[in-house]
Design a protein around this motif. Structure first.
Motif, PDB file in Angstrom:
ATOM      1  N   ARG A 112      -0.829  -0.878   7.032  1.00 57.81           N
ATOM      2  CA  ARG A 112       0.040  -1.787   7.785  1.00 57.81           C
ATOM      3  C   ARG A 112       0.781  -1.071   8.905  1.00 57.81           C
ATOM      4  O   ARG A 112       1.084  -1.665   9.953  1.00 57.81           O
ATOM      5  CB  ARG A 112       1.040  -2.443   6.832  1.00 57.81           C
ATOM      6  N   ASP A 572       4.276   0.512   4.938  1.00 60.18           N
ATOM      7  CA  ASP A 572       2.940   0.193   4.452  1.00 60.18           C
ATOM      8  C   ASP A 572       2.888  -1.172   3.784  1.00 60.18           C
ATOM      9  O   ASP A 572       1.809  -1.692   3.507  1.00 60.18           O
ATOM     10  CB  ASP A 572       2.427   1.272   3.498  1.00 60.18           C
ATOM     11  N   SER A 573       4.043  -1.783   3.515  1.00 57.76           N
ATOM     12  CA  SER A 573       4.096  -3.127   2.949  1.00 57.76           C
ATOM     13  C   SER A 573       5.422  -3.758   3.330  1.00 57.76           C
ATOM     14  O   SER A 573       6.470  -3.099   3.272  1.00 57.76           O
ATOM     15  CB  SER A 573       3.963  -3.083   1.422  1.00 57.76           C
ATOM     16  N   PRO A 577       7.610  -1.696  -0.001  1.00 59.67           N
ATOM     17  CA  PRO A 577       7.123  -0.524   0.743  1.00 59.67           C
ATOM     18  C   PRO A 577       7.156   0.738  -0.102  1.00 59.67           C
ATOM     19  O   PRO A 577       8.079   0.950  -0.890  1.00 59.67           O
ATOM     20  CB  PRO A 577       8.101  -0.435   1.918  1.00 59.67           C
ATOM     21  N   ARG A 679      -1.236  -5.271  -4.566  1.00 55.41           N
ATOM     22  CA  ARG A 679      -1.123  -3.815  -4.499  1.00 55.41           C
ATOM     23  C   ARG A 679      -0.622  -3.203  -5.794  1.00 55.41           C
ATOM     24  O   ARG A 679      -1.010  -2.094  -6.144  1.00 55.41           O
ATOM     25  CB  ARG A 679      -0.207  -3.403  -3.343  1.00 55.41           C
ATOM     26  N   ASP A 724       3.786  -6.902  -5.879  1.00 51.90           N
ATOM     27  CA  ASP A 724       3.352  -7.067  -4.492  1.00 51.90           C
ATOM     28  C   ASP A 724       1.960  -7.687  -4.544  1.00 51.90           C
ATOM     29  O   ASP A 724       0.973  -7.006  -4.807  1.00 51.90           O
ATOM     30  CB  ASP A 724       3.325  -5.704  -3.803  1.00 51.90           C
TER      31      ASP A 724
END
Length: 751
Positions: A112, A572-573, A577, A679, A724
């Motif tokens: 991301r 990254d999320s 994250p 995830r 997530d």
């Protein structure tokens, strides 16, 4: 002498039958002759993650010094077989398959942090990780759960030593990959073309992977028609077949309770039917069948590759007495291996670069990539990075590359950019829910529409609609002034309702509906992942008492003015994250010169950074806000209270004209979720501290100032279970305050 009347008839039969028997007689005679060296064909079946067992078989074949003259594979068998035929030793194959992150490989998007800033901002309020396309006025669905972008690039890197070979007979070991033609159900045998394309086509499991389109045909997994392609190997003129059958891997009854299990079982049934037909073609006197005992290893257990490899080793060693007759001397085997294994002949010098397949996207998007490679030594790492950055823009189903040799010792680099067939319009859906035991409840159903490439500069139309008790509509026309989005203009419409609670002495005394409407236009720039916007807007805010004491003015207020925003994000999320940093600055300045009833400046800066050590993550968030000493309306004041925002207190319980907050969260990943489901699952907790200046409002009945929230210092902690997933973040949390208060939270998505 008396002539036998049957003699002419016997002679005719002999003349007809003898030519047919001659190859068989010669083969069997040769089999008994000293120094007999048969042509051996290796047939590797499909089986998903179970296919790692093929590597174990190859390891034993190498130990026994058995040469392979032809390799034929289906699905995962084509991955292992193609890599082996391209020159990878069993040891290298084992290393690559066991060390690759399969979860990451089955995630199409690049990290991301590499997305464009605009796409990251859209993901701040997540929708389901599944979009419905709109094309030519019709709704369209994606072709599969996984497009296979990362898989394709992995294949390219895996067989780069043979990437310039066009004919599979020119590989170190001749190779064939079996796929299924989706248009007519016929078996397709790849004997030429880019090797990664053939491998990808062979393992396109329907429903999981998008079909592979190549040269006007659509291909899916070869296991549907020939999972153990013995007949294909026979046609290549081999004398002996060594076949590795991984079995069907039927799902147990308890896994057949949903559509995923039923679909998987249907594919397994179809596969097993054609395998039985192939097994009937094995000659038990000449051929060798190896069947690893994979136990409960399923086709999706890629993390169990070492176990699968071990089963292949065990099965091949069990068949060693049958295989021993094909063993060569050390000298002869060394001679056979010579030139077959090693780095091979990867592309080194790029001549021309061609981009094919584009329909709507401006080819100039690839200009930087082309310029970095054309007429230069191949920079493979840069090539993959550039491909992933372009892919991350969200317009493509797949971007792959291959090479064609040219006469001047340079290779033609061809980029095959496959745009999403279900675009360029995309519908997304989301769900937001927040509730606690403090009397707060927010709920919203969200729908988004994004129309891409409205013109050649990449203009977009975006609409975001939320229905529930926090309804909201945002529509924007985003017009880049150049392809790199170094400058853009974005007119927008924003309209929404927020239920705002009013607290006095830490008691909820009223709830107001605050409706805001704005029309504005932003001028902006995007530089190295940072987006900066500035522009005027016309705004109107209406306040209506819902329940409780009328402490605030009701009615309409003009708040037109200027706003500026800065956004930087490498997380990254957006939900949970584990690495990266996010910085957000928002400054709003209602101006009397533009008709505002009250003039003030409101600025808030928020920064979050996360870093992980194995499964453990620490995330630090700090934020501060100020009105620069000016009086703001109550609903514009900074608020603290709620989950991870002084947990344990009610939502937005405290307000003030100035604010400071710091929170440190720790969470541990306790389970991974397979793509595209999500995830991971997490357990964690937080420590939080906040400060707010006095929250002062004017009493409409007396005209006097009332301090609803005195200066406040607060400390909180929380414990939570989080996930997530493809529907967004979800949390179950418990918040506690230094004053002894507590709150239980349930959150799904972002309302």
């Amino acid at each position: 002498m008396k002539r036998n009347p049957a003699a002419p008839f016997a002679a005719i039969i002999l003349l007809v039958v003898l030519p047919l028997l001659t190859p068989w007689l010669q083969a069997h005679a040769a089999d008994q002759a000293p120094g007999y060296l048969p042509r051996i064909g290796l047939v590797l079946s499909g089986g998903g993650a179970r296919g790692a067992a093929h590597i174990g078989v190859l390891k034993v074949l190498e130990e026994l010094r058995i040469p392979i003259h032809v390799v034929v594979g289906t699905s995962m068998g084509s991955l292992v077989g193609g890599a082996y035929a391209a020159g990878l030793t069993p040891a290298v194959l084992e290393e690559r398959v066991t060390q690759v992150d399969w979860d990451e490989l089955f995630t199409d998007d690049p990290p991301r942090g590499e997305w464009p800033a605009r796409r990251k901002q859209a993901a701040e309020h997540p929708t389901f990780d599944f979009t419905i396309g709109v094309r030519d006025g019709h709704l369209k669905l994606p072709k599969g759960a996984i497009a296979g972008q990362q898989v394709q690039l992995f294949f390219n890197d895996l067989v780069k030593g043979a990437e310039t070979a066009r004919d599979f007979d020119d590989l170190p070991i001749p190779f064939r990959a079996v796929a299924t033609n989706l248009e007519n159900g016929e078996m397709a045998v790849f004997d030429r073309g880019p090797l990664p394309v053939a491998m990808r086509a062979s393992m396109s499991v329907p429903g999981l992977f998008s079909p592979m389109e190549w040269e006007d045909h659509i291909y899916v997994d070869g296991g549907l028609v020939r999972n153990l392609p013995i007949d294909v190997a026979r046609r290549l003129g081999v004398d002996v077949i060594i076949a590795v059958n991984l079995g069907s891997g039927y799902l147990p009854r308890e896994d057949l309770g949903d559509i995923i299990g039923v679909t998987g079982q249907m594919i397994a049934i179809l596969t097993e039917q054609n395998v039985q037909a192939s097994l009937a073609q094995i000659d038990p006197h000449r051929d060798v069948l190896i069947k690893p005992d994979l136990g409960d290893i399923t086709s999706s257990d890629f993390d169990r590759a070492p176990e699968a490899i071990a089963t292949g080793v065990a099965a091949a060693r069990q068949a060693a007495p049958q295989l021993a007759r094909f063993s060569l001397s050390e000298a002869d085997y060394a001679a056979w291996r010579q030139g077959r294994f090693g780095p091979g002949h990867p592309a080194r010098q790029v001549g021309e670069v061609q981009v094919v397949g584009l329909e709507r996207v401006n080819p100039a998007v690839f200009h930087t990539l082309v310029k970095a490679q054309e007429g230069r030594p191949l920079d493979r790492e840069r090539l993959v990075d550039d491909i992933q950055k372009i892919y991350g823009q969200g317009d493509y189903e797949r971007i792959s590359y291959h090479f064609q040799p040219q006469a001047d010792d340079r290779d033609l680099l061809i980029l095959n950019a496959v745009e999403k067939a279900w675009g360029p319009g995309y519908l997304g859906f989301g769900l937001g829910l927040m509730t606690n035991n403090q009397g707060d409840s927010l709920f919203g159903l969200r729908a988004t529409y994004d129309q891409r490439w409205v013109n050649s500069l990449g203009a977009e139309v975006g609409v975001d609609l939320t229905l529930g008790n926090v309804p909201h509509l945002h529509a924007e026309f985003y017009q880049p002034l150049n392809l790199d989005r170094a400058a853009f203009v974005a007119p927008y419409l924003d309209y929404g309702l927020d239920p705002e609670s009013l607290f006095f002495n830490e008691q909820r005394i009223a709830r107001y509906d605050v409706v805001r409407g704005r029309i504005g236009v932003d001028l902006g720039t995007t530089l190295k992942g940072t987006e900066l916007r500035l522009g005027p807007y016309l705004g109107q805010t209406e306040v209506t008492l819902d329940t409780g004491s009328p402490k605030l003015n009701e009615g309409s207020e003009n708040d037109s003015g200027l706003r500026a925003r800065l956004y930087y994000d490498t997380m990254d999320s957006a939900a949970v994250p584990r690495e990266g940093t996010r910085v957000f600055l928002d400054v709003r300045n209602p101006l009397e010169a533009m008709g505002a009833d009250v003039q003030f400046t409101r600025a808030i800066l928020s920064a979050t950074t996360a870093h992980s050590f194995g499964p453990n993550t620490f995330a630090l968030k700090i934020k501060g806000g100020t009105s620069f000493g000016e009086r703001m309306p109550y609903y514009d004041q900074f608020a603290l209270g709620g989950f991870l925002n002084l947990s344990g207190y009610a939502l937005d319980e405290f307000r003030g004209g100035d604010m400071a907050f710091a929170g440190l969260a720790y969470y541990r990943k306790i389970a991974a979720l397979p793509p595209p489901i999500g995830r991971g699952l997490y357990l964690g907790g937080s420590l939080e501290a906040g400060w707010l200046s006095d929250g002062i409002v004017r009493n409409p009945s007396t005209g006097e100032d009332v301090t609803l929230s005195p200066e406040k210092h607060g400390f909180s902690a929380s414990l939570f279970f989080g996930s997530d997933t493809w529907i967004g973040p979800a949390y179950l949390g418990l918040g506690m305050t230094d004053a002894g208060d507590s709150a239980v939270y349930v959150l799904i998505g972002q309302p």
